[in-house]
Design a protein around this motif. Sequence first.
Motif, PDB file in Angstrom:
ATOM      1  N   VAL A  45      10.651  -4.786   2.145  1.00 49.19           N
ATOM      2  CA  VAL A  45       9.751  -4.240   1.129  1.00 49.19           C
ATOM      3  C   VAL A  45       8.852  -5.343   0.598  1.00 49.19           C
ATOM      4  N   GLU A  46       7.549  -5.083   0.561  1.00 49.54           N
ATOM      5  CA  GLU A  46       6.624  -6.055  -0.007  1.00 49.54           C
ATOM      6  C   GLU A  46       6.722  -6.026  -1.539  1.00 49.54           C
ATOM      7  N   ARG A  47       7.188  -7.139  -2.082  1.00 51.37           N
ATOM      8  CA  ARG A  47       7.278  -7.280  -3.535  1.00 51.37           C
ATOM      9  C   ARG A  47       6.153  -8.216  -3.971  1.00 51.37           C
ATOM     10  N   THR A  48       5.081  -7.624  -4.486  1.00 51.69           N
ATOM     11  CA  THR A  48       3.884  -8.378  -4.847  1.00 51.69           C
ATOM     12  C   THR A  48       3.541  -8.163  -6.317  1.00 51.69           C
ATOM     13  N   ARG A  49       2.489  -8.791  -6.752  1.00 48.77           N
ATOM     14  CA  ARG A  49       2.049  -8.629  -8.145  1.00 48.77           C
ATOM     15  C   ARG A  49       1.721  -7.168  -8.438  1.00 48.77           C
ATOM     16  N   LEU A  50       1.116  -6.489  -7.466  1.00 48.12           N
ATOM     17  CA  LEU A  50       0.726  -5.097  -7.666  1.00 48.12           C
ATOM     18  C   LEU A  50       1.903  -4.128  -7.555  1.00 48.12           C
ATOM     19  N   SER A  51       2.863  -4.440  -6.690  1.00 48.15           N
ATOM     20  CA  SER A  51       3.987  -3.515  -6.483  1.00 48.15           C
ATOM     21  C   SER A  51       5.185  -3.820  -7.376  1.00 48.15           C
ATOM     22  N   GLU A  52       5.134  -4.919  -8.131  1.00 44.26           N
ATOM     23  CA  GLU A  52       6.273  -5.356  -8.938  1.00 44.26           C
ATOM     24  C   GLU A  52       6.760  -4.271  -9.891  1.00 44.26           C
ATOM     25  N   GLN A  53       5.842  -3.540 -10.506  1.00 40.97           N
ATOM     26  CA  GLN A  53       6.239  -2.526 -11.496  1.00 40.97           C
ATOM     27  C   GLN A  53       7.041  -1.381 -10.878  1.00 40.97           C
ATOM     28  N   TYR A  54       6.911  -1.194  -9.566  1.00 39.38           N
ATOM     29  CA  TYR A  54       7.629  -0.121  -8.874  1.00 39.38           C
ATOM     30  C   TYR A  54       8.897  -0.623  -8.185  1.00 39.38           C
ATOM     31  N   PHE A  55       9.078  -1.938  -8.139  1.00 43.19           N
ATOM     32  CA  PHE A  55      10.103  -2.492  -7.267  1.00 43.19           C
ATOM     33  C   PHE A  55      11.521  -2.119  -7.708  1.00 43.19           C
ATOM     34  N   SER A  56      11.819  -2.195  -8.982  1.00 43.27           N
ATOM     35  CA  SER A  56      13.187  -1.909  -9.450  1.00 43.27           C
ATOM     36  C   SER A  56      13.618  -0.494  -9.082  1.00 43.27           C
ATOM     37  N   CYS A  63       0.825  -1.211   0.000  1.00 44.66           N
ATOM     38  CA  CYS A  63       0.000   0.000   0.000  1.00 44.66           C
ATOM     39  C   CYS A  63       0.856   1.257   0.000  1.00 44.66           C
ATOM     40  N   ASP A  64       1.964   1.247   0.768  1.00 44.85           N
ATOM     41  CA  ASP A  64       2.872   2.397   0.796  1.00 44.85           C
ATOM     42  C   ASP A  64       3.404   2.693  -0.602  1.00 44.85           C
ATOM     43  N   ILE A  65       3.796   1.648  -1.308  1.00 46.83           N
ATOM     44  CA  ILE A  65       4.410   1.802  -2.620  1.00 46.83           C
ATOM     45  C   ILE A  65       3.412   2.317  -3.641  1.00 46.83           C
ATOM     46  N   ILE A  66       2.231   1.747  -3.655  1.00 50.39           N
ATOM     47  CA  ILE A  66       1.225   2.106  -4.646  1.00 50.39           C
ATOM     48  C   ILE A  66       0.649   3.497  -4.389  1.00 50.39           C
ATOM     49  N   ALA A  67       0.635   3.901  -3.112  1.00 49.29           N
ATOM     50  CA  ALA A  67       0.026   5.190  -2.743  1.00 49.29           C
ATOM     51  C   ALA A  67       0.806   6.393  -3.266  1.00 49.29           C
ATOM     52  N   GLY A  68       2.089   6.225  -3.580  1.00 50.12           N
ATOM     53  CA  GLY A  68       2.871   7.356  -4.074  1.00 50.12           C
ATOM     54  C   GLY A  68       4.267   7.374  -3.497  1.00 50.12           C
ATOM     55  N   ASN A  69       4.907   8.537  -3.573  1.00 47.37           N
ATOM     56  CA  ASN A  69       6.314   8.643  -3.187  1.00 47.37           C
ATOM     57  C   ASN A  69       6.536   9.148  -1.766  1.00 47.37           C
ATOM     58  N   SER A  70       5.486   9.308  -0.976  1.00 42.46           N
ATOM     59  CA  SER A  70       5.671   9.831   0.376  1.00 42.46           C
ATOM     60  C   SER A  70       6.546   8.912   1.229  1.00 42.46           C
ATOM     61  N   TYR A  71       6.516   7.602   0.940  1.00 37.30           N
ATOM     62  CA  TYR A  71       7.337   6.664   1.711  1.00 37.30           C
ATOM     63  C   TYR A  71       8.827   6.927   1.496  1.00 37.30           C
ATOM     64  N   LYS A  72       9.189   7.551   0.375  1.00 36.30           N
ATOM     65  CA  LYS A  72      10.601   7.832   0.121  1.00 36.30           C
ATOM     66  C   LYS A  72      11.145   8.836   1.123  1.00 36.30           C
ATOM     67  N   ARG A  73      10.321   9.799   1.498  1.00 36.63           N
ATOM     68  CA  ARG A  73      10.769  10.779   2.501  1.00 36.63           C
ATOM     69  C   ARG A  73      11.020  10.083   3.837  1.00 36.63           C
ATOM     70  N   LYS A  74      10.190   9.110   4.148  1.00 37.38           N
ATOM     71  CA  LYS A  74      10.382   8.349   5.379  1.00 37.38           C
ATOM     72  C   LYS A  74      11.676   7.548   5.318  1.00 37.38           C
ATOM     73  N   LEU A  75      11.977   6.987   4.159  1.00 39.12           N
ATOM     74  CA  LEU A  75      13.218   6.239   3.990  1.00 39.12           C
ATOM     75  C   LEU A  75      14.439   7.140   4.175  1.00 39.12           C
TER      76      LEU A  75
END
Length: 217
Positions: A93-104, A65-77
């Motif tokens: 990091v949750e690497r799932t079917r939905l988050s796969e496109q953002y994982f790299s 959910c953090d990944i799909i919601a946008g880039n706000s999690y990057k500031r936390k990182l």
Amino acid sequence: MEEKMATAVLVNSDLPYGHILCHEKWRTSSLLQGLKGVKILFEKELGVADFHLPSKTRLLYVSECDIIAGNSYKRKLVRYRNASSSFQELVLVERTRLSEQYFSALQRFVVFDLGLSLLPVSGPTEASQLITQIVHGEGRENPFRRKTSGRLLDSVTLTLIQQIPGVGRIKALTLMHNFPSLKEISNASPAELEAVVGEGSAQQIHSFFHVNFITGT
């Protein structure tokens, strides 16, 4: 005042065998329900980290959910990386079917830009198993203990380096032997790389980081 002092001591200490310090927000999560034989202490004042584990290890959890919601999690990182600490810092990091496109892109940001250790998990169940492994490895052969922490993390680094075209296991190990981190490899000049892996591979490695990662092409 005494309560705040006690909290500070607890947060900055090395936890005893079988214990974790967990942010209050995770109290009812399925992640905690999957922990086996772990004593959980809850605390609201953990700063950016989600968990404190034995062997002076901190953990930040990035969900699907953090990944799909946008880039706000990057500031936390970034805050997590910048927090002054003597702890070893891990990012799950949750690497799932939905988050796969953002994982790299996330992997590059965490590992290469921030210099943190990233471990992908399929979800809360696998995360629970990993946390349990860290906690119960203390006193035996804990792969995350400071003296031996390189074993599992080196395995992750080795896998990442082998993603570079033309770099197999032998060259990856050679790079790891000559450069202390992925960041050092990515910042190395072609001449520095050539001295380790030869001209052809040096150009491939340098192009991989400076074309794929820096320009995003």
